[in-house]
Design a protein around this motif. Structure first.
Motif, mmCIF file in Angstrom:
data_model
loop_
_atom_site.group_PDB
_atom_site.id
_atom_site.type_symbol
_atom_site.label_atom_id
_atom_site.label_comp_id
_atom_site.label_asym_id
_atom_site.label_seq_id
_atom_site.Cartn_x
_atom_site.Cartn_y
_atom_site.Cartn_z
ATOM 1 N N GLY A 242 0.631 -1.285 0.110
ATOM 2 C CA GLY A 242 -0.149 -0.128 -0.139
ATOM 3 C C GLY A 242 0.750 1.365 -0.082
ATOM 4 N N PRO A 243 1.848 1.554 0.918
ATOM 5 C CA PRO A 243 2.609 2.617 0.737
ATOM 6 C C PRO A 243 3.443 3.055 -0.495
ATOM 7 C CG PRO A 243 3.011 1.336 2.920
ATOM 8 C CD PRO A 243 2.253 0.476 1.994
ATOM 9 N N TYR A 244 3.618 1.799 -1.161
ATOM 10 C CA TYR A 244 4.223 2.146 -2.362
ATOM 11 C C TYR A 244 3.373 2.430 -3.599
ATOM 12 C CZ TYR A 244 8.446 0.353 -0.084
ATOM 13 O OH TYR A 244 9.282 0.081 0.930
ATOM 14 N N VAL A 245 2.224 2.224 -3.462
ATOM 15 C CA VAL A 245 1.185 2.277 -4.457
ATOM 16 C C VAL A 245 0.710 3.715 -4.353
ATOM 17 C CG1 VAL A 245 -1.309 1.753 -4.909
ATOM 18 C CG2 VAL A 245 0.227 0.034 -4.496
ATOM 19 N N LEU A 246 0.667 4.308 -3.131
ATOM 20 C CA LEU A 246 0.208 5.624 -2.758
ATOM 21 C C LEU A 246 1.462 6.406 -3.050
ATOM 22 C CD1 LEU A 246 -1.615 4.995 0.839
ATOM 23 C CD2 LEU A 246 -2.644 5.520 -1.397
ATOM 24 N N ALA A 247 2.692 5.974 -3.131
ATOM 25 C CA ALA A 247 3.634 6.949 -3.448
ATOM 26 C C ALA A 247 3.945 6.915 -4.847
ATOM 27 C CB ALA A 247 4.937 6.531 -2.759
ATOM 28 N N GLY A 248 2.923 6.095 -5.442
ATOM 29 C CA GLY A 248 3.223 6.101 -7.127
ATOM 30 C C GLY A 248 4.207 5.392 -7.703
ATOM 31 N N GLN A 249 4.813 4.216 -6.873
ATOM 32 C CA GLN A 249 5.828 3.357 -7.087
ATOM 33 C C GLN A 249 5.408 1.965 -7.669
ATOM 34 O OE1 GLN A 249 8.856 3.532 -4.318
ATOM 35 N NE2 GLN A 249 8.905 5.648 -3.984
#
Length: 510
Positions: A242-249
């Motif tokens: 989730g954190p990487y998805v939200l960070a656009g990665q």
């Protein structure tokens, strides 16, 4: 007996601290520095070193946790730079980190041992000598496994903790705790995504035995259980990615986890179908050149053994899509059989072994070390059924031999062959005594005798035939192809036996 095995295995691992280690040692050292020095948002974008992070986020956080302790051994190992770093403190910490993490595997084996001992149809009280009981044999086969010793405690990796989580998930399946099984398996995938090969087996088994009731005429969905399982999978995935998805990665993360540009085979050909395919292409090329055909191709050394050198000139080029199609086709009959074998959790373990074997044989860029994902779960079945023991005795011998070229330095030659001989002797002899039957057929013994020739060539070939120094990877190719033939044989034998076994075989006896 259990704790004696644990203590003895741990003491032996300590003795291996000063042994050879591969580039994987520096890879994990760099990941310690990476996760310690940079914020999580930079872990999958950093290119300071060629050893970029290519494991899922949970393993990255595991490395971060280790880095909190690593500084007490040597703070310099946590300095991020493109050059390698080695010190006594670094060696001690990284070796101890693998030894300590293996206690996850110890716990999983303990849980499965309780299942073997306490299940009503698997009482082990008939064995007066505890060291001859199925439970003890299973413990030795896993906790003292020579493949794990070679790969984790000499070559260097963290397979023990990963396989421990897998066995823990399997134990929950066997004990009917399906939600916990799903949790630990999805957690495992976010530790190392190669275990996604096993996902279809978990999906089919949980769908058939947890989410659906068959009343003889129709299926009835248990939507509450479906919702709980879905919530578990989505929650774990959200925490991990989730954190990487939200960070656009998202794209960056996927490109690191699935690097399809690495080629069909690893530098050391895994003993699978593609090793045979590569070898066949090279033989056909040699024949074509001998007959005077001229062709343009890129080829370094004929026995170079490197990914870049493995170019298909005569045979068609294999793409990731082809390997995916072949893998899906290979596992489909097994999944259909698993669906029809509802109610027997041990059929789940069989299907797990077969689907993993299918992915190993037909998958893209398979590593040779993945054979342990087949051998370790199969150890449980090997102490339950004689037919399983017959398959395991052959598979274990071939699979473990295929790992020996990982250790190529002269001082490890005696050690690796000693461990292989002890592993093979213990497996064949104790399983034979357990079931009071010969496990290997004559044709299998004849095949296994070929390992003596390969071993003789590795140890003495260069001294007897000095020109072989120009073909340093020839032995590696011979070992991969020869072991691939053996693994393919036992895979087909086991698959056919599974498909034609009785789905009603729910009682298990020793």
């Amino acid at each position: 007996m259990f704790w004696c095995i644990v203590v003895l295995a741990t003491c032996f691992k300590v003795l291996l601290i000063k042994s050879y280690h591969s580039t994987d040692f520096e890879v994990h050292r760099h990941w310690l520095a990476l996760t310690h020095s940079l914020p999580w948002s930079s872990w999958y974008t950093d290119t300071t070193s060629e050893w970029t992070l290519d494991y899922p986020p949970f393993f990255a956080w595991y490395e971060w946790c280790l880095s909190l302790i690593a500084g007490f051994f040597d703070p310099n190992m946590l300095v991020l730079h493109k050059y390698g770093y080695l010190s006594e403190g670094t060696i001690l910490f990284q070796r101890l980190s693998v030894i300590v993490s293996d206690f996850v595997l110890v716990y999983a084996v303990y849980v499965l041992s309780c299942y073997l001992t306490n299940h009503p149809v698997r009482k082990c009280s008939q064995y007066k000598a505890r060291w001859k009981s199925p439970t003890t044999i299973f413990q030795v086969l896993v906790l003292a496994n020579m493949g794990l010793l070679l790969v984790d405690h000499i070559h260097f990796q963290y397979n023990g903790i990963l396989l421990g989580i897998l066995l823990l998930s399997v134990s929950h399946i066997l004990n009917g705790r399906h939600n916990w099984a799903a949790f630990w398996f999805i957690f495992l995938i976010h530790m190392k995504h190669i275990f996604i090969y096993m996902a279809p087996v978990f999906f089919i088994y949980l769908l058939r035995n947890h989410c659906i009731i068959y009343n003889g005429d129709s299926y009835r969905w248990l939507w509450r259980k479906v919702a709980i399982l879905a919530a578990i999978v989505l929650a774990v995935t959200a925490v991990s990615c989730g954190p990487y998805v939200l960070a656009g990665q998202t794209t960056q993360l996927l490109s690191r986890l699935f690097p399809f540009k690495r080629g069909l085979t690893h530098a050391y050909w895994a003993p699978n179908i593609w090793a045979i395919y590569n070898f066949t292409d090279k033989i056909l090329l040699f024949i074509a050149l001998s007959l005077g055909y001229r062709m343009k191709f890129f080829l370094g050394q004929f026995t170079g053994g490197l990914v870049q050198d493995t170019v298909h000139v005569i045979l068609p080029t294999i793409t990731p899509r082809i390997t995916l199609i072949l893998t899906v086709l290979a596992i489909t009959p097994c999944l259909v059989k698993l669906w029809k074998s509802a109610g027997n959790p041990l059929h789940f373990v069989r299907a797990l072994v077969l689907c993993t074997s299918s992915a190993f044989l037909f998958g893209w860029h398979v590593h040779e070390k993945a054979i342990l994902m087949i051998i370790i779960p199969h150890s449980l079945l090997a102490v339950i059924w004689r037919k399983e023991a017959e398959v395991f005795a052959f598979l274990s011998t071939v699979g473990h031999y295929s790992l020996l070229p990982l250790l190529f330095t002269p001082k490890e030659i005696f050690l690796k062959y000693l461990l292989f001989v002890l592993q093979t002797w213990y497996t064949v002899n104790h399983l034979r005594d357990l079931f009071h039957a010969q496990l290997l057929h004559r044709r299998e013994i004849l095949y296994l005798s070929g390992f003596a020739i390969l071993s003789f060539y590795e140890v003495f070939g260069v001294y007897l035939l000095p020109f072989l120094k120009n073909y340093e990877f020839l032995h590696l190719m011979m070992t991969s192809v020869y072991c691939a033939l053996g693994i393919t044989y036992v895979y087909l034998k086991y698959y056919i036996a599974f498909l034609f076994s009785s789905a009603a075989n729910k009682r298990v006896t020793f």
